[in-house]
Design a protein around this motif. Structure first.
Motif, PDB file in Angstrom:
ATOM      1  N   VAL A  46       0.843  -1.204   0.000  1.00  0.00           N
ATOM      2  CA  VAL A  46       0.000   0.000   0.000  1.00  0.00           C
ATOM      3  C   VAL A  46       0.874   1.249   0.000  1.00  0.00           C
ATOM      4  O   VAL A  46       0.625   2.195  -0.755  1.00  0.00           O
ATOM      5  N   ARG A  47       1.900   1.267   0.832  1.00  0.00           N
ATOM      6  CA  ARG A  47       2.783   2.427   0.906  1.00  0.00           C
ATOM      7  C   ARG A  47       3.473   2.680  -0.428  1.00  0.00           C
ATOM      8  O   ARG A  47       3.567   3.816  -0.890  1.00  0.00           O
ATOM      9  N   ALA A  48       3.932   1.630  -1.089  1.00  0.00           N
ATOM     10  CA  ALA A  48       4.588   1.789  -2.391  1.00  0.00           C
ATOM     11  C   ALA A  48       3.598   2.264  -3.458  1.00  0.00           C
ATOM     12  O   ALA A  48       3.931   3.090  -4.302  1.00  0.00           O
ATOM     13  N   ALA A  49       2.372   1.753  -3.420  1.00  0.00           N
ATOM     14  CA  ALA A  49       1.364   2.161  -4.403  1.00  0.00           C
ATOM     15  C   ALA A  49       0.952   3.612  -4.204  1.00  0.00           C
ATOM     16  O   ALA A  49       0.733   4.342  -5.183  1.00  0.00           O
ATOM     17  N   LEU A  50       0.851   4.057  -2.962  1.00  0.00           N
ATOM     18  CA  LEU A  50       0.476   5.443  -2.708  1.00  0.00           C
ATOM     19  C   LEU A  50       1.601   6.409  -3.047  1.00  0.00           C
ATOM     20  O   LEU A  50       1.350   7.574  -3.348  1.00  0.00           O
ATOM     21  N   ALA A  51       2.832   5.945  -3.014  1.00  0.00           N
ATOM     22  CA  ALA A  51       3.960   6.802  -3.372  1.00  0.00           C
ATOM     23  C   ALA A  51       4.086   6.973  -4.877  1.00  0.00           C
ATOM     24  O   ALA A  51       4.644   7.976  -5.338  1.00  0.00           O
ATOM     25  N   ASP A  52       3.585   6.035  -5.658  1.00  0.00           N
ATOM     26  CA  ASP A  52       3.719   6.080  -7.113  1.00  0.00           C
ATOM     27  C   ASP A  52       2.324   6.103  -7.731  1.00  0.00           C
ATOM     28  O   ASP A  52       1.760   5.068  -8.060  1.00  0.00           O
ATOM     29  N   ARG A  53       1.754   7.306  -7.868  1.00  0.00           N
ATOM     30  CA  ARG A  53       0.409   7.458  -8.414  1.00  0.00           C
ATOM     31  C   ARG A  53       0.438   8.323  -9.665  1.00  0.00           C
ATOM     32  O   ARG A  53       1.349   9.111  -9.864  1.00  0.00           O
ATOM     33  N   VAL A  54      -0.571   8.162 -10.480  1.00  0.00           N
ATOM     34  CA  VAL A  54      -0.701   8.888 -11.738  1.00  0.00           C
ATOM     35  C   VAL A  54      -1.940   9.774 -11.650  1.00  0.00           C
ATOM     36  O   VAL A  54      -2.967   9.361 -11.109  1.00  0.00           O
ATOM     37  N   THR A  55      -1.828  10.973 -12.189  1.00  0.00           N
ATOM     38  CA  THR A  55      -2.957  11.894 -12.224  1.00  0.00           C
ATOM     39  C   THR A  55      -3.284  12.232 -13.671  1.00  0.00           C
ATOM     40  O   THR A  55      -2.387  12.559 -14.448  1.00  0.00           O
ATOM     41  N   VAL A  56      -4.543  12.142 -14.027  1.00  0.00           N
ATOM     42  CA  VAL A  56      -5.006  12.555 -15.355  1.00  0.00           C
ATOM     43  C   VAL A  56      -6.110  13.577 -15.169  1.00  0.00           C
ATOM     44  O   VAL A  56      -6.866  13.536 -14.196  1.00  0.00           O
ATOM     45  N   GLU A  57      -6.173  14.513 -16.102  1.00  0.00           N
ATOM     46  CA  GLU A  57      -7.220  15.530 -16.060  1.00  0.00           C
ATOM     47  C   GLU A  57      -8.305  15.156 -17.048  1.00  0.00           C
ATOM     48  O   GLU A  57      -8.018  14.766 -18.182  1.00  0.00           O
ATOM     49  N   VAL A  58      -9.536  15.294 -16.634  1.00  0.00           N
ATOM     50  CA  VAL A  58     -10.685  14.996 -17.473  1.00  0.00           C
ATOM     51  C   VAL A  58     -11.296  16.332 -17.884  1.00  0.00           C
ATOM     52  O   VAL A  58     -11.751  17.099 -17.034  1.00  0.00           O
ATOM     53  N   VAL A  59     -11.276  16.627 -19.215  1.00  0.00           N
ATOM     54  CA  VAL A  59     -11.735  17.912 -19.722  1.00  0.00           C
ATOM     55  C   VAL A  59     -12.942  17.690 -20.629  1.00  0.00           C
ATOM     56  O   VAL A  59     -12.804  17.195 -21.745  1.00  0.00           O
ATOM     57  N   PRO A  60     -14.146  18.071 -20.177  1.00  0.00           N
ATOM     58  CA  PRO A  60     -15.329  17.907 -21.028  1.00  0.00           C
ATOM     59  C   PRO A  60     -15.485  19.070 -22.001  1.00  0.00           C
ATOM     60  O   PRO A  60     -14.970  20.163 -21.783  1.00  0.00           O
ATOM     61  N   THR A  61     -16.208  18.828 -23.091  1.00  0.00           N
ATOM     62  CA  THR A  61     -16.520  19.902 -24.039  1.00  0.00           C
ATOM     63  C   THR A  61     -17.673  20.730 -23.485  1.00  0.00           C
ATOM     64  O   THR A  61     -18.286  20.382 -22.480  1.00  0.00           O
ATOM     65  N   SER A  62     -17.974  21.823 -24.159  1.00  0.00           N
ATOM     66  CA  SER A  62     -19.051  22.691 -23.680  1.00  0.00           C
ATOM     67  C   SER A  62     -20.428  22.062 -23.877  1.00  0.00           C
ATOM     68  O   SER A  62     -21.388  22.439 -23.210  1.00  0.00           O
ATOM     69  N   THR A  63     -20.539  21.082 -24.771  1.00  0.00           N
ATOM     70  CA  THR A  63     -21.828  20.425 -25.020  1.00  0.00           C
ATOM     71  C   THR A  63     -21.924  19.064 -24.330  1.00  0.00           C
ATOM     72  O   THR A  63     -22.752  18.247 -24.695  1.00  0.00           O
ATOM     73  N   PHE A  64     -21.102  18.844 -23.327  1.00  0.00           N
ATOM     74  CA  PHE A  64     -21.062  17.559 -22.637  1.00  0.00           C
ATOM     75  C   PHE A  64     -22.360  17.334 -21.861  1.00  0.00           C
ATOM     76  O   PHE A  64     -22.716  18.111 -20.976  1.00  0.00           O
TER      77      PHE A  64
END
Length: 152
Positions: A46-64
């Motif tokens: 758990v400690r190793a997994a929490l230290a190595d995380r990935v972040t992605v941004e979710v960007v919707p269109t204006s007509t979403f």
């Protein structure tokens, strides 16, 4: 008729209890040691997994405007992150959905274990762009020195 109702059965059960007692006493420290080793291993994962995380941004269109089916499909996709995390306990393979507001614009981020980066980067909706935000500050571009005119 029960086995305890037979003549002499109580003597047999008492003998089994006395014979098994030393073995049970010897197994309890072994079981405790195994339990401690498993708990320590899970905590390290758990400690190793929490230290190595990935972040992605979710960007919707204006007509979403997703329908119910798209929302359900995206929820099932996020549920697969735990399976693709590769044996990491649930605490370390959880997906975090974070919102922030910058300059009056709301931003949505998904954060999860690095082993599930491919699942996190998959678009879940038709009108949503997914942008990876993995820190790449340590990656430097390759620069080749230019040759001087007199040197060959």
């Amino acid at each position: 008729m029960k086995a305890a109702d037979l003549p002499g059965a109580q003597v047999f059960f008492d003998a089994v209890d006395w014979a098994a007692a030393p073995y049970l006493a010897a197994l309890s420290p072994v079981a405790l040691a195994i339990w401690i080793c498993v708990a320590v291993r899970r905590a390290r994962l758990v400690r190793a997994a929490l230290a190595d995380r990935v972040t992605v941004e979710v960007v919707p269109t204006s007509t979403f405007d997703p329908n119910e089916g798209e929302v359900g499909r995206w929820a099932r996709q996020l549920g697969r992150v735990h399976q693709s995390a590769g044996g990491i306990p649930a605490r370390g393979s959880a997906v975090r959905l974070r919102y922030s507001a910058e300059d009056g614009k709301m931003r949505c981020f998904l954060e999860g274990p690095a082993t599930a980066a491919a699942v996190l980067a998959m678009p879940g909706f038709a009108e949503v762009e997914v942008r990876a935000h993995r820190a790449q500050k340590d990656i430097q571009p390759v620069r080749f020195p230019t040759q001087r005119e007199g040197a060959k």
